[in-house]
Design an enzyme around this catalytic site. Structure first.
Site: not given
Ligand code: PMP
Length: 458
Positions: A154, A256, A284
């Site tokens: 994700y 990521d 985060k």
């Molecule tokens: N990349 C990863 C690995 C994530 O875990 C998340 C959110 N859980 C995101 C991207 C997306 O981040 P956001 O919800 O701040 O858009």
């Protein structure tokens, strides 16, 4: 199929939280699903929060919970960390956003570049924006269109990565060349078609994808530890292998690091695994609870932005409140001492879980590094999405409601998530968490064995 012990925990949950039920019912009139983000909805209704501080939040009925959800891992600082509060308060009356440069963004970029192997940073307001722009950056640099993402990975809600996040078995396709399965109505098919899906922990499959698409792949994007399918670590040499394959084929490697960047260790995944990707995305926990994310790379890679060939913009980017929170995180919260403390709490929690699992005969294991970890309801180490797919969702729900009813929210709802420890969790909290788990574990073990026998009999 639910079973009576699970149903009883759900009934207890409902008895404890009638105000959340009512609030959710009302909210559903004006907010689709009654929530602000699809993922926040879960059955029978989500807990609504009254307030939070430190490691505790209260729901609308006044129940107190020790929080290991921490906004999907955004709050390694814990709620209302004094350093973050002070930093934000000190900027609040100096203007909340300017849409003009002000200097704090350079200070924060210096902190980021001192900690991760990158030269330049562009800040964004969310992780999804960061990965979206990281992919655009990779395309701009390589002048290629396709990207590779992992099955079960994700990276936010934008179209290019809205494929094969949680595909169903009927749609899987070849394990070595999984189908690209669109996750949502409305995703532009042409965009999704440019995303090729690979299985995690399988270098041969990735090599084969490159061979089938010569000179066409701009980047491979992945979480170095897959934390949207619980907690799946890379096999020894896997990330090094991806580094080598991408380089050889002229593609960029994107880590990521929304979750690993701050929470794995001081320098994130490239420090932990000793692999340097071309682009790192952060988010985060770097923002202390404010909306801060970033994509970062070498000066050379970023030259497509510096040279005005690639467009990246945002009205709220680098607003001083968020920059101040980020600076407090890097300078005062995410310190070497903090990691020593969190690592010790993590060891206590993982080892404590494992002892209870072994004692009760649960079919499970506990795993974790840094601030993240999880109970994994699987007999052996999970290596990829299809391993994870086999878990028992009902037993997992039994665990979640059981813990929550005992005053510990052990992680976000849904079994693909994991716990987050904050710098504010202490031995006292870990002990309370383990006490709650010890209380519910025999029922989980019994349910697992009973359901296994039933499944075998069918
Ligand atoms: N990349 C990863 C690995 C994530 O875990 C998340 C959110 N859980 C995101 C991207 C997306 O981040 P956001 O919800 O701040 O858009």
């Amino acid at each position: 199929m639910t079973y009576s012990a699970l149903e009883n925990e759900i009934k207890t949950y409902e008895k404890r939280s009638p105000k959340s039920r009512e609030a959710h019912l009302k909210a559903s009139q004006r907010l689709p699903l009654g929530v602000g983000s699809n993922y926040r909805f879960y059955p029978p209704y989500p807990l609504f929060v009254q307030d939070a501080n430190g490691v505790v939040f209260h729901d609308l009925d006044g129940n107190a919970y020790d929080d290991y959800n921490l906004c999907y891992g955004t709050l390694m600082a814990g709620h209302c960390h004094p350093a973050v509060v002070k930093a934000v308060e000190s900027r609040l009356k100096l203007g909340t956003t300017y849409g003009m440069p002000h200097g704090l963004e350079l200070e924060l970029a210096e902190e980021v570049c001192a900690r991760y192997p990158v030269d330049m940073v562009r800040f964004t307001n969310s992780g999804g924006e960061a990965t979206m722009n990281a992919l655009r950056l990779a395309r701009a640099v390589t002048k290629r269109d396709k990207i590779v993402k992992m099955e079960g990975g994700y990276h936010g809600g934008h179209d290019g990565v809205s494929v094969s996040v949680k595909p169903q078995a009927a749609d899987f396709g070849d394990p070595q060349a999984p189908n690209t399965v669109i996750i949502s109505e409305g995703v532009l098919k042409a965009t999704a078609d440019a995303t090729i899906v690979a299985p995690f922990n399988d270098l041969e499959a990735t090599e084969a994808i490159f061979e089938r698409n010569p000179g066409q792949i701009a980047a491979v994007i992945l979480e170095p530890i897959m934390m949207n399918i619980v907690f799946v670590t890379p096999d020894d040499g896997y990330l090094q292998g991806l580094r080598e394959i991408t380089k050889r084929h002229g593609a960029l490697l994107i880590f990521d690091e929304m979750k690993t960047g701050a929470k794995l260790c001081y320098g994130g995944a490239s420090e932990y695994f000793n692999v340097t990707p071309d682009i790192i995305t952060l988010g985060k926990s770097i923002g202390g609870g404010l909306p801060l994310a970033a994509f970062c790379a070498s000066k050379e890679t970023m030259s497509v932005i510096s040279g005005q060939k690639m467009y990246h913009a945002g009205t709220y980017n680098t607003n001083p409140l968020v920059m101040a929170a980020g600076l407090a995180m890097f300078r005062e919260v995410l310190t070497h001492d903090a990691y020593t403390h969190v690592d010790a709490m993590e060891r206590m929690l993982v080892e404590g879980y494992q002892e209870i699992i072994d004692k009760t005969g649960m079919i499970a294991y506990a795993d974790g590094i840094g601030a993240n970890g999880a109970l994994v309801l699987y007999p052996k180490r999970i290596r990829n999405y299809r391993d994870w797919y086999d878990h028992d969702t009902e037993v997992w729900m039994h665990y979640w409601y059981g813990m929550t009813n005992r005053g510990i929210v052990p992680q976000p709802f849904w079994p693909d998530e994991q716990w987050t420890l904050s710098v504010q969790h202490t031995e006292k909290h870990i002990k309370a968490h383990l006490d709650a788990f010890a209380d519910i574990a025999p029922a989980l073990a019994a349910a697992q064995h009973e359901r296994k026998l039933t499944a075998q009999a069918v």
